[in-house]
Design a protein around this motif. Structure first.
Motif, PDB file in Angstrom:
ATOM      1  N   TYR A  76       4.239 -12.835   4.785  1.00 55.36           N
ATOM      2  CA  TYR A  76       3.319 -12.671   5.383  1.00 55.36           C
ATOM      3  C   TYR A  76       4.479 -13.242   7.296  1.00 55.36           C
ATOM      4  N   THR A  77       4.638 -12.772   7.731  1.00 59.09           N
ATOM      5  CA  THR A  77       5.598 -13.056   8.791  1.00 59.09           C
ATOM      6  C   THR A  77       6.673 -14.566   9.425  1.00 59.09           C
ATOM      7  N   GLY A  78       7.428 -14.983   8.987  1.00 56.09           N
ATOM      8  CA  GLY A  78       8.252 -16.400   9.058  1.00 56.09           C
ATOM      9  C   GLY A  78       7.841 -16.502   7.815  1.00 56.09           C
ATOM     10  N   SER A  79       8.135 -15.754   6.929  1.00 57.51           N
ATOM     11  CA  SER A  79       8.196 -16.707   5.473  1.00 57.51           C
ATOM     12  C   SER A  79       9.474 -15.388   4.862  1.00 57.51           C
ATOM     13  N   THR A  80      10.445 -16.480   4.130  1.00 58.62           N
ATOM     14  CA  THR A  80      11.491 -15.130   3.415  1.00 58.62           C
ATOM     15  C   THR A  80      10.963 -15.769   2.365  1.00 58.62           C
ATOM     16  N   GLU A  97       7.097   4.012  -0.722  1.00 60.88           N
ATOM     17  CA  GLU A  97       6.017   4.178  -0.138  1.00 60.88           C
ATOM     18  C   GLU A  97       6.214   4.710   1.544  1.00 60.88           C
ATOM     19  N   PRO A  98       5.166   5.754   2.271  1.00 59.10           N
ATOM     20  CA  PRO A  98       5.576   6.349   3.245  1.00 59.10           C
ATOM     21  C   PRO A  98       6.168   4.928   4.371  1.00 59.10           C
ATOM     22  N   GLU A  99       7.208   5.604   4.882  1.00 58.48           N
ATOM     23  CA  GLU A  99       7.198   5.112   6.765  1.00 58.48           C
ATOM     24  C   GLU A  99       6.552   3.972   7.122  1.00 58.48           C
ATOM     25  N   GLY A 100       6.270   3.007   7.515  1.00 62.41           N
ATOM     26  CA  GLY A 100       5.539   1.827   7.713  1.00 62.41           C
ATOM     27  C   GLY A 100       4.469   1.580   7.057  1.00 62.41           C
ATOM     28  N   TRP A 101       4.022   2.566   6.129  1.00 61.45           N
ATOM     29  CA  TRP A 101       2.420   2.142   5.217  1.00 61.45           C
ATOM     30  C   TRP A 101       2.814   0.086   4.401  1.00 61.45           C
ATOM     31  N   MET A 102       3.984   0.432   3.956  1.00 62.40           N
ATOM     32  CA  MET A 102       3.893  -1.407   3.440  1.00 62.40           C
ATOM     33  C   MET A 102       3.777  -2.500   4.930  1.00 62.40           C
ATOM     34  N   ILE A 113       0.829  -4.831   5.369  1.00 65.10           N
ATOM     35  CA  ILE A 113       0.445  -6.722   5.173  1.00 65.10           C
ATOM     36  C   ILE A 113       0.281  -7.554   5.836  1.00 65.10           C
ATOM     37  N   ALA A 114       0.050  -6.483   7.378  1.00 66.52           N
ATOM     38  CA  ALA A 114      -0.516  -7.283   9.408  1.00 66.52           C
ATOM     39  C   ALA A 114      -2.363  -6.458   8.915  1.00 66.52           C
TER      40      ALA A 114
END
Lengths: 407, 407
Positions: A227-231, A300-305, A309-310
């Protein structure tokens, strides 16, 4: 030594995720309170792979069909999986984890990630060996060690006391290693808590493993769903001898390909050799035709992942909002994966009775925390990879039931 | 106790069927003789499931597709397999074997029959236990016992000395049982020899198991592919306590469904319980979508099985004809299944060198007899579930190679 019936008495599965139908044989030990709360049933014990929730990766089914058409060469592969496919996956996983993977010598394809975990433990743990296991962690870890005749050395992870990192007690880990532990198994992101180990935690695990000569098995099943902000820090790319690391991944979760039962393990060649020998007697090989589905993985297709996640992040945030309003409930926002692991307020029924009441009275299936740690008697795990609206409604019903059974 | 590397050193798979590509790393220890003999390559290490040989059961692929469309309920079943499917299979297998099978309590669906065998042995064999294993028999049997820390007690089967029955040495079997053996595992029809135990042999095994309280695991993988004049006796329908029998079957061979990796075990409920617990940590469940393919099992189109048997029988007879002309070669006609296990004339190279020369010089892959018994240093196994014409041509090339390397 334990007799075989004693040995199996310790391997209970009645409360394991997906086995809830077996609990229905058991009697509720306290009376149910109030009426049934209507609403679409949600089974939070695993992700929902149906079309209105999180469907399998586009193109996966088509690759399966192509595999069937390929015939015998796809049905019968080497036990460790088809050579060309292993080369393709080695290249992709090397790029993903930041350290090269030889498809020829350092990778095996297994029936599900459960299969990979079994082989990894079977290749490292002998009768009497001490194995460090995190509490809480994936429910099968402890059982794998026990079946193999090893001894579990628990290491505490205080995930609720931290807002960054997993909170593994590194002092306890070192004490465990000092006591003769030769294998350490942990999931990262952690299942059930959804927390991610910091770069510093991973570096310290690597340093301790190096000092004490411990083999580390890193279960990275959810490492793509960040998720956003995680590394994320890959242990295998750090400062550790490659001969001491085995990494487990698979396309069953984030990619919703669980119905094909596929997993991979990659790492030390001498362990991969053993794991193939063990696979030869445990299941021979990953499903032949299903292996073809792995061609879609990391392609996977562009943008799919990003979209996937979103959508998970949006469900996470809504559920966190629902739980924030519950007095006494404590939950940490997962940094990755699709699990929430709330600690419930004090109830005046047992956790197992509450979990059963929740299923019977509210159509909501969750997994009791005791599957992940004997001390997690006040927590439940929810896999929120579900239809968004149904998940939020089910969370509200869970809150109603908490109020009914509050101490 | 063996160290873990010693333990795995005993589990060699380089000569196991399907792993021949790994042998190519090894050096031939004697020089190859003569030129390459051209002809379509045939891999007798397993059956050929391509369209021009023995394709999967009609309707199998369509059931898989329906399974995928069913979505989550098919992807995630109970660990022992979907309840409705188990009920359906229990009914069919009860009819086939002549004794009822409860789908609810007496059956588990596994990833391949190899998975079923592992679970059955894992549920019965503890460290130090003595297990009776037939020589020759399926190559993994010995390794399963060794991995589980058991002790193999071999029992001789003199299949070449008989024209009826398997020729198991029942005196040796009783001596083994007397010596404290608590589990007996055997395949019937025998793999690799293709012989079927007579009703009398099965009755005597049942009587000995009863007297000595031995659990019997009957691997009946090929029991549907019976040739003219053979009769099959199901141990489980005989005079033996149902709590002492576990039967293994699957649709991978006769039905050519190996690419879906499916097996079943059925028998004593207390063992099925243990096997499900073990499956929970070994592979979780048989492939979800693939399970749907089992709906076609024992429900094949009218006449399909008879045709499949007749086609195998015709290949068997032609191969027997080719081998009959070879001085010094001894082979018994299989009564069931698709294996031929000829004893070769004396050669002046080792069996492994001969097997490799055969592959390199004649494009013919066979499995060395040593996989099935340490004493079978002069035999090779052929799975003749192949394209008929290609199989006969390959048998002729095998005969040419025998002449080249004759002692």
């Amino acid at each position: 030594m334990l007799s075989i019936s004693e040995k199996f008495a310790r391997l209970g599965t009645d409360h394991a995720p997906g086995q809830e139908v077996r609990q229905d044989r058991a009697e509720q030990t306290t009376a149910l309170r109030g009426e049934v709360i209507p609403g679409p049933p949600v089974d939070f014990s695993h992700g929902d792979v149906n079309e209105d929730a999180f469907a399998p990766t586009p193109g996966a089914f088509e690759e399966f069909v192509t595999g069937v058409e390929r015939g015998g060469s796809q049905a019968y592969t080497e036990y460790r999986g088809g050579a060309e496919l292993r080369e393709m996956l080695g290249e992709r996983l090397g790029r993903f984890t930041g350290s090269p993977v030889s498809g020829a010598n350092e990778l095996i394809i297994t029936p599900g990630t459960q299969g990979a975990l079994f082989l990894a433990l079977g290749a490292t743990v002998n009768t009497g060996d001490r194995v460090a296991i995190v509490r809480p962690d994936y429910f099968a870890n402890r059982k794998l060690v026990e079946f193999l005749g090893g001894e579990v050395v628990p290491v505490r992870m205080d995930y609720l006391a931290h807002s960054d990192g997993a909170g593994l007690d590194l002092g306890e880990l070192e004490a465990a290693f000092k006591s003769g532990v030769k294998t350490f198994l942990f999931s990262n992101p952690n299942n059930p808590a959804g927390v991610v180990y910091t770069a510093d935690e991973i570096a310290r695990i690597a340093a301790l493993a190096t000092t004490y000569g411990v083999t580390v098995i890193a279960d990275q099943l959810y490492s793509r769903l960040l998720y956003t902000g995680s590394t994320y820090t890959h242990l295998r790319a750090g400062n550790i001898d490659a001969r001491q690391v085995m990494t487990i991944m698979g396309p069953s979760k984030t990619e919703s390909l669980s119905g094909y039962r596929l997993g991979v393990a990659f790492g030390a060649p001498h362990l991969i050799e053993r794991m193939e020998k063990l696979q030869a007697i445990v299941s021979l090989r990953a499903p032949g035709y299903s292996q073809a589905v792995l061609r879609t993985w990391f392609a996977e297709p562009e943008g799919w992942m990003q979209d996937r996640i979103a959508r998970h992040q949006a469900i996470r945030d809504d559920l966190m909002g629902v739980f924030a309003a519950v007095p006494g409930l404590v939950v940490r926002a997962p940094q990755a994966g699709s699990y929430l692991f709330p600690r419930l307020p004090a109830l005046d029924v047992t956790l197992h009775d509450f979990v059963r009441a929740l299923r019977v009275q509210a159509g909501v299936t969750v997994t009791p925390g005791t599957e992940f740690s004997p001390e997690s008697t006040d927590s439940v795990r929810l896999n929120f990879s579900q239809n968004h609206e149904a998940a939020v409604q089910a969370a509200h019903r869970l809150v109603q039931l908490i109020d009914r059974y509050r101490a």
